[in-house]
Scaffold this active site. Structure first.
Site, PDB file in Angstrom:
ATOM      1  N   ARG A  95      11.763  -0.748   6.398  1.00  0.00           N
ATOM      2  CA  ARG A  95      12.719  -1.676   7.385  1.00  0.00           C
ATOM      3  C   ARG A  95      14.290  -1.749   6.595  1.00  0.00           C
ATOM      4  NH1 ARG A  95       9.334  -6.285   9.426  1.00  0.00           N
ATOM      5  NH2 ARG A  95       8.792  -6.277   6.982  1.00  0.00           N
ATOM      6  N   ALA A 118      -7.057  18.936  -3.991  1.00  0.00           N
ATOM      7  CA  ALA A 118      -7.004  19.540  -2.595  1.00  0.00           C
ATOM      8  C   ALA A 118      -6.357  20.704  -1.677  1.00  0.00           C
ATOM      9  CB  ALA A 118      -5.476  18.785  -2.183  1.00  0.00           C
ATOM     10  N   VAL A 143       0.588  -1.157  -0.270  1.00  0.00           N
ATOM     11  CA  VAL A 143       0.049  -0.375  -0.257  1.00  0.00           C
ATOM     12  C   VAL A 143       0.049   0.807  -0.035  1.00  0.00           C
ATOM     13  CG1 VAL A 143      -1.923   0.840   0.926  1.00  0.00           C
ATOM     14  CG2 VAL A 143      -1.833  -1.107   1.431  1.00  0.00           C
ATOM     15  N   LYS A 153     -12.977  -5.004  11.116  1.00  0.00           N
ATOM     16  CA  LYS A 153     -13.257  -3.923   9.859  1.00  0.00           C
ATOM     17  C   LYS A 153     -15.116  -3.632  11.554  1.00  0.00           C
ATOM     18  CE  LYS A 153     -11.026  -5.516   5.985  1.00  0.00           C
ATOM     19  NZ  LYS A 153     -11.234  -6.345   4.954  1.00  0.00           N
ATOM     20  N   GLU A 165      -3.064 -15.226   2.888  1.00  0.00           N
ATOM     21  CA  GLU A 165      -1.245 -15.388   3.214  1.00  0.00           C
ATOM     22  C   GLU A 165      -1.200 -16.899   3.205  1.00  0.00           C
ATOM     23  OE1 GLU A 165       0.204 -12.548   3.828  1.00  0.00           O
ATOM     24  OE2 GLU A 165      -1.474 -11.503   2.916  1.00  0.00           O
TER      25      GLU A 165
HETATM   26  N1  LIG Z   1      -2.215  -4.871   1.607  1.00  0.00           N
HETATM   27  C1  LIG Z   1      -3.837  -4.463   1.602  1.00  0.00           C
HETATM   28  O1  LIG Z   1      -4.356  -5.167   0.528  1.00  0.00           O
HETATM   29  C2  LIG Z   1      -4.185  -3.737   2.446  1.00  0.00           C
HETATM   30  C3  LIG Z   1      -5.388  -3.385   2.056  1.00  0.00           C
HETATM   31  C4  LIG Z   1      -5.809  -3.561   3.297  1.00  0.00           C
HETATM   32  C5  LIG Z   1      -5.361  -2.534   4.109  1.00  0.00           C
HETATM   33  N2  LIG Z   1      -4.390  -2.593   4.728  1.00  0.00           N
HETATM   34  C6  LIG Z   1      -3.116  -2.458   5.167  1.00  0.00           C
HETATM   35  O2  LIG Z   1      -2.075  -1.828   5.068  1.00  0.00           O
HETATM   36  C7  LIG Z   1      -1.723  -1.718   6.217  1.00  0.00           C
HETATM   37  C8  LIG Z   1      -0.233  -1.920   4.926  1.00  0.00           C
HETATM   38  O3  LIG Z   1      -0.240  -2.861   4.651  1.00  0.00           O
HETATM   39  P1  LIG Z   1       0.914  -3.313   3.632  1.00  0.00           P
HETATM   40  O4  LIG Z   1      -0.007  -4.656   2.689  1.00  0.00           O
HETATM   41  O5  LIG Z   1       1.152  -2.352   2.650  1.00  0.00           O
HETATM   42  O6  LIG Z   1       1.917  -4.728   4.305  1.00  0.00           O
HETATM   43  P2  LIG Z   1       3.366  -4.507   3.965  1.00  0.00           P
HETATM   44  O7  LIG Z   1       3.675  -4.622   2.011  1.00  0.00           O
HETATM   45  O8  LIG Z   1       3.961  -5.707   4.882  1.00  0.00           O
HETATM   46  O9  LIG Z   1       4.334  -3.698   3.914  1.00  0.00           O
HETATM   47  C9  LIG Z   1       4.398  -3.098   5.579  1.00  0.00           C
HETATM   48  C10 LIG Z   1       5.563  -2.346   5.364  1.00  0.00           C
HETATM   49  O10 LIG Z   1       6.400  -1.885   6.714  1.00  0.00           O
HETATM   50  C11 LIG Z   1       7.412  -1.691   7.041  1.00  0.00           C
HETATM   51  N3  LIG Z   1       7.551  -2.192   8.307  1.00  0.00           N
HETATM   52  C12 LIG Z   1       7.432  -2.895   8.909  1.00  0.00           C
HETATM   53  N4  LIG Z   1       8.004  -2.735  10.264  1.00  0.00           N
HETATM   54  C13 LIG Z   1       8.641  -1.601  10.312  1.00  0.00           C
HETATM   55  C14 LIG Z   1       9.254  -0.505  11.215  1.00  0.00           C
HETATM   56  N5  LIG Z   1       9.382  -1.188  12.223  1.00  0.00           N
HETATM   57  N6  LIG Z   1       9.602   0.112  11.044  1.00  0.00           N
HETATM   58  C15 LIG Z   1       9.968   0.712   9.556  1.00  0.00           C
HETATM   59  N7  LIG Z   1       8.607   0.348   8.919  1.00  0.00           N
HETATM   60  C16 LIG Z   1       8.533  -0.768   8.963  1.00  0.00           C
HETATM   61  C17 LIG Z   1       7.854  -2.417   5.859  1.00  0.00           C
HETATM   62  O11 LIG Z   1       8.788  -2.245   5.241  1.00  0.00           O
HETATM   63  P3  LIG Z   1      10.502  -3.369   4.136  1.00  0.00           P
HETATM   64  O12 LIG Z   1       9.238  -2.383   3.129  1.00  0.00           O
HETATM   65  O13 LIG Z   1      11.628  -2.484   4.774  1.00  0.00           O
HETATM   66  O14 LIG Z   1       9.926  -4.590   4.584  1.00  0.00           O
HETATM   67  C18 LIG Z   1       6.753  -2.335   4.715  1.00  0.00           C
HETATM   68  O15 LIG Z   1       7.448  -1.468   3.980  1.00  0.00           O
HETATM   69  C19 LIG Z   1      -1.727  -2.727   7.348  1.00  0.00           C
HETATM   70  O16 LIG Z   1      -1.989  -1.478   8.335  1.00  0.00           O
HETATM   71  C20 LIG Z   1      -2.357  -3.103   6.599  1.00  0.00           C
HETATM   72  O17 LIG Z   1      -3.565  -4.590   6.913  1.00  0.00           O
HETATM   73  C21 LIG Z   1      -3.340  -3.240   3.319  1.00  0.00           C
END
Ligand SMILES: NC(=O)c1ccc[n+]([C@@H]2O[C@H](COP(=O)([O-])OP(=O)(O)OC[C@H]3O[C@@H](n4cnc5c(N)ncnc54)[C@H](OP(=O)(O)O)[C@@H]3O)[C@@H](O)[C@H]2O)c1
Length: 428
Positions: A44, A32, A13, A205, A190
């Site tokens: 990370r 905006a 995202v 949700k 997953e």
């Molecule tokens: N994916 C979806 O379809 C979706 C839909 C609705 C809501 N969401 C929500 O959106 C959020 C993000 O989801 P995502 O799917 O984008 O997750 P993701 O692909 O796993 O990305 C997570 C990001 O957070 C970073 N991160 C993890 N630990 C960290 C730390 N300690 N310090 C700094 N950065 C850190 C990771 O870094 P690295 O890249 O360096 O590992 C990565 O860039 C979540 O809350 C999820 O529930 C996601």
């Protein structure tokens, strides 16, 4: 003026949000009322290729440096998780008077009310449209478009992974494990699918939707939650025969006793709009007065759909419409009065595996009769004397406490070979 964004998390995202903010910059600026520019980012692993040019952003190894940075007006948290970095960033940013935008349902379902209070105390906005049903603007619908309504029920399909699995099982007759493996291969589920298939994601949700609809604090623990692991090809086939489809529904409904919040696999009439939502699509039905029924359908997850919601919130903040997270004063977000699940009124599907011998059906019917539950239909196919066979009964309206007592007695019958399967039938 420019709205300066600090982006924490550059995964699915986060990277898509950065990409879209850049690709649509002129359009977003005109909507905006000012330019929106990402100034600082954190994740990370700095060396990871994310398909976006990071050279124009200031990289921060420490995400909290973004939450306190003088070059950031709004923090966008796209890391995830109920606590940890996400919660610390939220508290730090809001405490410093910065607007805070997130897609983090786990955190909002647990800490939404206290974060809303912190935002209000510091004159900042808290926004989380992306936390529920991705590309469907259901939070804005509840907070803004439908603000004049008394909401009586919000329900829907809130998890695309489960809906994909149930749709495939329905269409192909395949078993749960088989379809789950396909969903994992396609990237819809997953490697550890528990969060989705055990109903946790949908419950987070639902807790947020219930808070918005009924004017209280989100309370994840108040959601009676079960998933779809127990849904068998046999029950899907019986559902089809009875004119139903099985879907994982989240339901938050007003009753005389309070508000019922639950997530479970339910049967719904095949003709109902929500039963016809297939694949990974999400859908939310809002019932209120005077609006009646309003159905929202769209993509519930994925980088694009979720970034769309995040950017909608960013545009709101930039144009001074950030407002209050739950659309009401934080002090008014009290506990939502809970209706116990045992008080649910409705129809039920009951399947029992029994040894096929004379008198079994009469014994089963006797259990229903003793509890005053009237049977609507009964299905038993074929005969296999002295072998286990499924017997299915659907009921007219009763309550959950009663049907649970019926199920317990059915499971104790001498002919029963396993505990009965019980499923709610929704009237939609
Ligand atoms: N994916 C979806 O379809 C979706 C839909 C609705 C809501 N969401 C929500 O959106 C959020 C993000 O989801 P995502 O799917 O984008 O997750 P993701 O692909 O796993 O990305 C997570 C990001 O957070 C970073 N991160 C993890 N630990 C960290 C730390 N300690 N310090 C700094 N950065 C850190 C990771 O870094 P690295 O890249 O360096 O590992 C990565 O860039 C979540 O809350 C999820 O529930 C996601």
């Amino acid at each position: 003026m420019t709205l300066r964004i600090g982006l924490i998390g550059l995964g699915v995202v986060g990277a898509e949000t950065a990409r879209t903010l850049r690709a649509h910059a002129p359009m977003i600026e005109s909507r905006a009322g000012q330019p929106v520019v990402v100034t600082e980012v954190s994740a990370r692993d700095r060396s990871k290729d994310r398909g976006i040019d990071l050279s124009t952003y200031t990289w921060r190894d420490d995400p909290m440096a973004i939450a306190t940075s003088a070059d950031v007006d709004a923090v966008v948290e796209l890391v995830g998780g109920e606590g940890g970095v996400a919660l610390e960033a939220a508290k730090t940013a809001l405490g410093a008077g910065k607007h805070f935008i997130t897609a983090n349902k786990a955190m909002i379902a647990r800490h939404g009310a206290s974060l809303a209070e912190l935002a209000e105390a510091n004159g900042a906005s808290l926004a989380f449209e992306a936390a529920v049903a991705g590309g469907i603007p259901v939070i804005k619908a509840l907070k803004e478009g439908l603000a004049g309504n008394r909401i009586d029920r919000v329900y829907g399909i809130l998890n695309g992974t489960c809906n994909f699995i149930l749709t495939e099982m329905f269409e192909t007759g395949r078993a749960f494990d088989d379809v789950l493996a396909e969903a994992q291969a396609l990237g819809y589920a997953e490697a550890d699918p528990g969060f989705d298939i055990d109903g946790v994601d949908a419950a987070q949700k639902l807790a947020i939707l219930a808070a918005l609809a009924f004017g209280g604090a989100p309370d994840f623990d108040a959601v009676e939650t079960s998933g779809i692991r127990h849904v068998s090809a046999l029950d899907i086939a019986f559902a089809k025969e009875l004119g139903y489809r099985i879907r994982l529904f989240g339901v938050a409904a007003r009753s005389e006793m309070g508000i019922e919040q639950r997530v479970s696999a339910c049967m719904a009439p095949a003709s109902a709009a929500l039963a016809r939502i297939d694949g990974v699509t999400n859908a939310v039905m809002i019932e209120g007065s005077p609006v009646g029924q309003s159905l929202l359908v769209g993509p519930g997850a994925g980088g694009g759909a979720t970034a769309s919601a995040v950017i909608g919130d960013i545009v709101d903040v930039a144009s001074g419409r950030g407002g209050r997270g739950f659309g009401a004063a934080a002090a008014s977000l009290g506990e939502i009065p809970a209706t116990p699940i045992t008080a649910r009124h409705g129809a039920y599907y009951v399947r029992l595996m029994v040894i096929d011998r004379p008198g079994v059906i009469a014994d089963m019917a006797g259990v229903f009769g003793r509890h005053g539950v009237s049977i609507q239909s009964l299905l038993q196919h074929g005969r296999q004397p002295d072998e286990p066979v499924p017997v299915v009964m659907t009921t007219h309206e009763t309550n959950e406490a009663t049907i649970r007592a019926v199920a317990a007695e059915l499971g104790a019958l001498a002919a029963a070979v396993e505990p009965p399967i019980l499923m709610r039938i929704e009237s939609l």
